[in-house]
Every structure is written in structure tokens, then in C-alpha cells.
Motif scaffolding. Sequence first.
Motif, PDB file in Angstrom:
ATOM      1  N   SER A 180      26.742   2.741  -4.117  1.00  0.00           N
ATOM      2  CA  SER A 180      26.768   4.204  -4.234  1.00  0.00           C
ATOM      3  C   SER A 180      28.192   4.698  -4.458  1.00  0.00           C
ATOM      4  O   SER A 180      29.148   4.117  -3.931  1.00  0.00           O
ATOM      5  CB  SER A 180      26.208   4.870  -2.969  1.00  0.00           C
ATOM      6  N   GLU A 184      28.184  10.490  -3.525  1.00  0.00           N
ATOM      7  CA  GLU A 184      26.780  10.307  -3.142  1.00  0.00           C
ATOM      8  C   GLU A 184      26.658  10.039  -1.645  1.00  0.00           C
ATOM      9  O   GLU A 184      25.745  10.548  -0.981  1.00  0.00           O
ATOM     10  CB  GLU A 184      26.164   9.146  -3.926  1.00  0.00           C
ATOM     11  N   LEU A 230      19.871   6.910   0.302  1.00  0.00           N
ATOM     12  CA  LEU A 230      20.617   5.984  -0.555  1.00  0.00           C
ATOM     13  C   LEU A 230      19.718   4.775  -0.811  1.00  0.00           C
ATOM     14  O   LEU A 230      20.041   3.646  -0.464  1.00  0.00           O
ATOM     15  CB  LEU A 230      21.925   5.566   0.133  1.00  0.00           C
ATOM     16  N   SER A 233      20.888   1.435  -2.347  1.00  0.00           N
ATOM     17  CA  SER A 233      22.110   0.877  -1.775  1.00  0.00           C
ATOM     18  C   SER A 233      21.788  -0.092  -0.644  1.00  0.00           C
ATOM     19  O   SER A 233      20.716  -0.048  -0.047  1.00  0.00           O
ATOM     20  CB  SER A 233      23.007   2.001  -1.240  1.00  0.00           C
TER      21      SER A 233
END
Length: 251
Positions: A180, A184, A230, A233
Amino acid sequence: MSEVVVLQKVSRNSLEGFREALGRMCGGLRVRFSDCHNVTNGWIKVKVIGEDEKAAINLLAREIGLAPVSANYVTRFSVWRGRIVFSRKGKLTVDIGVFSPNPIYASVPINRLQRQLVDGKECDLDEIMELYGLVDGIPLEIRVVTAKATEFEAELTQEQMKLYHHWIDSRLDRLIVLGSMHEEVVEAIRKARFVSDVAAVSSLGMLEQLLVCKLGTDAAGLIRLLGRRLRYSTLVCFSPRKILRSVLGRW
């Protein structure tokens, strides 16, 4: 026009955002980036076009790093910043961007990891990797000790060790986010209402961010809600408490 391979691994979904980030990094220079694409092992090749391409390449080398590509550029005692790719029995393997004509990796043997990371204690590789959050994709700076035709034997650099010592001495948990951009992660923290739990957010790489938790905050407790925001991620905890208890038997 020049082509370079930068020391950053980017998924196809993130290529456009990565190119935009390169543009922001080189703002003010008369240069543009085109044809960002993955090459061997996920490294990114970039075409640099414009009057200031030499200055832009120097900036990329300083801020991100350029892959050596050929083993001819990797010599004994040279220092490289790579990414953990996989581990084999007794070795931690780091990809430093050598893939022509064939991929060659740097390996840190278990005895060096024991000496550098756990005060010589006979921990196995899996235990050391878990303690320090050494998962695939983590940036790691290594120093080549022996350069062979099929493998580079290496150790962690003094700078890498200083970084770990600083993290441990602070007694603050850290959460590493792989995949990320910085903005973000900051936005995800805000939406998850963890602003009061996070002391700082810094970058280990363009797509690798480091969250420093405030005193008393457990990094593992942030993973579930941040992970929802996320989704692409990987989130990894670094706990000084676990390391000190395991290595020194104290906290």
C-alpha cells in the motif's frame, strides 16, 4: 530515453498508482515515465524520457534504488537493498534484483541470523522470521560476504541492525504494511478510527509502510480492522516485547 529496473516490486493492480507516484517524486524535472511493467521476479522496469532523465535516474537510485540486474555488478562487501522472497532450510533468501541471464539470490545463513538477531541463541529459522516479521516482500539491506556463480552469501548490514535495535529499544509495537502507498495507509487509519493508537507512519519503501504504535497499543489488535480497508496488503507485527522475552528472557 533510458530504461532502468527499480528496486521495487509492484503488483499489476498497483502499476498505474506507482507510475503516478514516480511522477510526483520527480516533480519539477522535465521528464516522464512510460511503459512501467514487471520483469523477472516482479521487479519494475521503467522508461525515463525527457531532458532531465539523468537527474531523474539519479533521484530514483537515491530514493528507491536500482537493481544490479547482472551478477557482474555484485561484488564482495557490496551493499544491496532487496526483498525477502522465500526461505530454505537454514537460510533466509533475499532477492536483490539479479536476474540476467538467470536469477541469483542472496542468502543469509542461520548461524549469521542467530548471531545478529538473537544474541547467538540457537533459534531455528522459522522462529527468527516470526520474531522479526521476516515475511516475503519485507525490504532488507544486506552486505555480500561471498559472491558465487549461483548464490551470494550475505549478512545483515550495520544499518539494518541499527534499525532493529532502535525498534526494540523503543519498546513500541510496530505494524508493517506491504502493498500500500503511504496515503492509503494514513486514510485507512483514519477510517478505522485508530488515529489515537498510532504515533507515526513512515515508509520503508514506496509500497511498504511502517506504523509506530503508541505505548500500550498492541499492533496485532489493529490488524483485523485495518486489514478490511487494505484488502490487498499484507500486515505484519513487530513486537519488541516478544523479542526481548524470547531472546533475553525479560521485558
